[in-house]
Write an enzyme that holds these catalytic residues in place. Structure first.
Site, PDB file in Angstrom:
ATOM      1  N   HIS A  88       0.837  -1.204   0.000  1.00 51.85           N
ATOM      2  CA  HIS A  88       0.000   0.000   0.000  1.00 51.85           C
ATOM      3  C   HIS A  88       0.875   1.259   0.000  1.00 51.85           C
ATOM      4  O   HIS A  88       0.750   2.123  -0.880  1.00 51.85           O
ATOM      5  CB  HIS A  88      -0.909  -0.031   1.240  1.00 51.85           C
ATOM      6  CG  HIS A  88      -1.816   1.152   1.366  1.00 51.85           C
ATOM      7  ND1 HIS A  88      -3.138   1.117   0.981  1.00 51.85           N
ATOM      8  CD2 HIS A  88      -1.606   2.411   1.821  1.00 51.85           C
ATOM      9  CE1 HIS A  88      -3.695   2.302   1.197  1.00 51.85           C
ATOM     10  NE2 HIS A  88      -2.792   3.106   1.712  1.00 51.85           N
ATOM     11  N   GLU A  89       1.768   1.336   0.958  1.00 48.00           N
ATOM     12  CA  GLU A  89       2.605   2.546   1.060  1.00 48.00           C
ATOM     13  C   GLU A  89       3.542   2.672  -0.141  1.00 48.00           C
ATOM     14  O   GLU A  89       3.852   3.776  -0.587  1.00 48.00           O
ATOM     15  CB  GLU A  89       3.394   2.559   2.370  1.00 48.00           C
ATOM     16  CG  GLU A  89       2.531   2.579   3.644  1.00 48.00           C
ATOM     17  CD  GLU A  89       1.509   3.713   3.704  1.00 48.00           C
ATOM     18  OE1 GLU A  89       1.729   4.763   3.076  1.00 48.00           O
ATOM     19  OE2 GLU A  89       0.471   3.530   4.380  1.00 48.00           O
ATOM     20  N   HIS A 146       1.736   4.423  -2.831  1.00 50.48           N
ATOM     21  CA  HIS A 146       1.817   5.880  -2.623  1.00 50.48           C
ATOM     22  C   HIS A 146       3.197   6.393  -3.062  1.00 50.48           C
ATOM     23  O   HIS A 146       3.323   7.428  -3.708  1.00 50.48           O
ATOM     24  CB  HIS A 146       1.632   6.218  -1.143  1.00 50.48           C
ATOM     25  CG  HIS A 146       0.214   6.183  -0.652  1.00 50.48           C
ATOM     26  ND1 HIS A 146      -0.788   6.926  -1.223  1.00 50.48           N
ATOM     27  CD2 HIS A 146      -0.364   5.507   0.379  1.00 50.48           C
ATOM     28  CE1 HIS A 146      -1.939   6.715  -0.556  1.00 50.48           C
ATOM     29  NE2 HIS A 146      -1.707   5.847   0.409  1.00 50.48           N
ATOM     30  N   GLU A 178      -4.727   7.721  -3.056  1.00 49.06           N
ATOM     31  CA  GLU A 178      -5.183   6.461  -2.476  1.00 49.06           C
ATOM     32  C   GLU A 178      -5.433   5.419  -3.562  1.00 49.06           C
ATOM     33  O   GLU A 178      -5.271   4.218  -3.322  1.00 49.06           O
ATOM     34  CB  GLU A 178      -6.435   6.713  -1.635  1.00 49.06           C
ATOM     35  CG  GLU A 178      -6.802   5.596  -0.685  1.00 49.06           C
ATOM     36  CD  GLU A 178      -5.784   5.345   0.431  1.00 49.06           C
ATOM     37  OE1 GLU A 178      -4.828   6.118   0.594  1.00 49.06           O
ATOM     38  OE2 GLU A 178      -5.967   4.331   1.135  1.00 49.06           O
TER      39      GLU A 178
HETATM   40 ZN    ZN Z   1      -3.148   5.201   1.838  1.00 52.31          ZN
END
Ligand code: ZN
Length: 499
Positions: free
Chosen positions: A263-264, A267, A293
């Site tokens: 997830h990170e 980003h 996101e």
């Molecule tokens: Zn996030």
């Protein structure tokens, strides 16, 4: 380029440099700073925020913007974007009285302390007056900034520029109408996952090494970023050449670090993919929180929770963690895609997650319109949970007190999480159409072509397009519920043994 524009960009670069220093200090605070330095850090952060505010609202910047708006930038999209986006930030900042901004900061720090205590005691009444105060202040913000549709728009605009709550609601309603029955179907489905697989012991050191290999395959540039651990995982984009993400580990719950990292890293790839030639200007900033996101969810869910990805990585996972030796690929894939209505948003799976957001979106709008009294929030919350997820929170701590957002005063922020899921599904469908062998690439552990596609179509444009415009440009249609709903149905119904 005109001398006026050069003077403007010089100022803008200094302003964004101040922001990037603040970002770096925040990263330090979460990862390295000794506890006794908290007060000093508060002083440093406040000074920087004040300097940035003065620069953003300075008369000189205002005159430069006025002068530049008389120029024609139709053949220079970078200049046009920078002028447009700085004007947007400038207008918003000058419309907000200093005293109001300071009062929100003060209220937030008191509200956060009371929220933490209220949550610990599961006592909403303790937090209620602080929430009321915050709502009054945010309503004033909305009135200062101005709005046409409803006050919520002015607040959401800070996180998702250009979004309108009536339009967001329309999409959310369509998604909700599909998800509520899907969740019930999966709950009663003939096949159910063995969730215990996820809790097998996996030493933290190996988790970090395994995660790092996946980050490398995703194309994270360790020469332009780093990975650390922190209590609350996040990604700090100091500049496209300095992107720092964090994760946290639990020896008995591998998915936390594993999917947290993907997830990170999603980003982070966005931040690293911004055009460094435009660093410290809007042309090298993310479009919105929702688009940000979408990049993290796409890598976490569409890639990281896909069967194709694990066809390549599961043997490596088994080689790394002996406790997984007797688990089959299918059982692992099912376990990491467990769908179960739950009380806590941050623990929700990808099917139920959006329903948690829709509840908050609905309550926030009603509170701001004066249609829902603060005292009635716990009951409205519980009623919403029953309707959307079929659950009744046993107490307020696991109900309306679970999130810090209202205490922080970031009202209008929640919908960006759900928008991120919707954008992710729509972008991924477009990527799949553009890269016909995408699934085969994932099966071979080849992740770079997808990163290149995202970089080419999304990352490198910075704030050139607003979110709605970008989605339409990349996918050929405006934001729609169908790609997300189709993705969930096609993935989860067969997995749960439904025809
Ligand atoms: Zn996030």
């Amino acid at each position: 380029m005109s001398e006026t524009y050069d003077a403007f960009v010089g100022r803008v670069r200094e302003l964004y440099t101040l922001y990037s220093i603040s970002e770096l200090l925040e990263w330090d605070q979460e990862t390295q700073m000794p506890p006794k330095a908290a007060e000093d850090r508060g002083r440093q952060a406040a000074l920087l925020a004040g300097l940035a505010h003065d620069r953003l609202t300075s008369a000189e910047l205002g005159s430069l913007l006025d002068a530049l708006e008389a120029e024609d930038f139709s053949d220079d999209h970078a200049a046009g974007t920078n002028v447009r986006e700085v004007r947007r930030a400038f207008d918003r900042a000058v419309k907000l009285p200093r005293a109001l901004v300071a009062e929100i900061a003060r209220t937030s720090s008191v509200a956060k302390a009371n929220w933490a205590q209220a949550r610990a005691d599961s006592d909403f009444a303790r937090f209620a007056p602080h929430l009321q105060r915050m709502l009054d202040l945010k309503r004033q913000v909305a009135d200062c900034v101005g709005w046409d549709g409803e006050p919520y728009d002015a607040l959401m605009d800070e996180y998702e520029p250009g979004a309108r709550s009536a339009e967001v609601q329309k999409v959310f309603e369509q998604v909700k109408a599909e998800l509520v029955p899907l969740v019930a179907e999966l709950r009663d489905a003939p096949r159910q996952p063995d969730e215990s697989i996820r809790s097998r012991s996996c030493p933290v050191e190996q988790q970090a090494a395994f995660g790092r290999r996946i980050m490398e395959a995703m194309g994270f540039d360790f020469e332009a970023g780093r990975m650390d651990s922190s209590t609350h995982p996040f990604c700090a984009g100091v500049s496209p050449r300095d992107v720092r993400l964090t994760t946290r580990y639990d020896e008995h719950y591998l998915p936390m670090a594993l999917f947290g990292l993907m997830h990170e890293t999603g980003h982070a790839l966005y931040e690293q993919g911004l055009d460094a030639a435009h660093a410290f200007t809007p042309m090298a900033q993310a479009v919105s929180l929702g688009i940000h996101e979408s990049q993290s969810r796409l890598w976490e869910n569409q890639v990281g929770r896909s069967r194709a990805f694990w066809e390549y990585y599961f043997p490596e996972l088994q080689a790394t963690f002996p406790s997984m030796a007797d688990v089959t690929l299918d059982d692992w894939y099912f376990a990491i895609n467990t769908v179960r209505p739950s009380l806590i948003r941050v623990e929700a799976d990808e099917v139920t997650y959006g329903l948690h957001i829709m509840l908050r979106f609905d309550l926030e709008r009603k509170m701001l319109r004066g249609e829902l009294a603060v005292a009635d929030v716990p009951e409205a919350w519980n009623e919403g949970m029953r309707q959307l997820l079929g659950l009744t929170p046993p107490d307020e701590a696991q109900g309306c007190l679970q999130d810090i957002h209202w205490a922080m005063g970031i009202i209008g922020y929640f919908p960006t999480y759900a928008l991120g899921n919707l954008y992710a599904a729509q972008f991924f469908a477009a990527a799949r159409a553009a890269l016909p062998d995408l699934d085969d690439q994932l099966r071979r552990g080849t992740l770079l072509p997808l990163r290149e596609w995202l970089r080419e179509h999304i990352h490198r444009h910075g704030q050139r397009y607003r979110a709605g415009e970008l989605v339409e440009k990349v996918t050929g249609r405006p934001l729609a519920p169908e790609p997300f709903v189709a993705y969930l149905r096609e993935k989860f119904r067969p997995l749960y043994g439904l025809s």
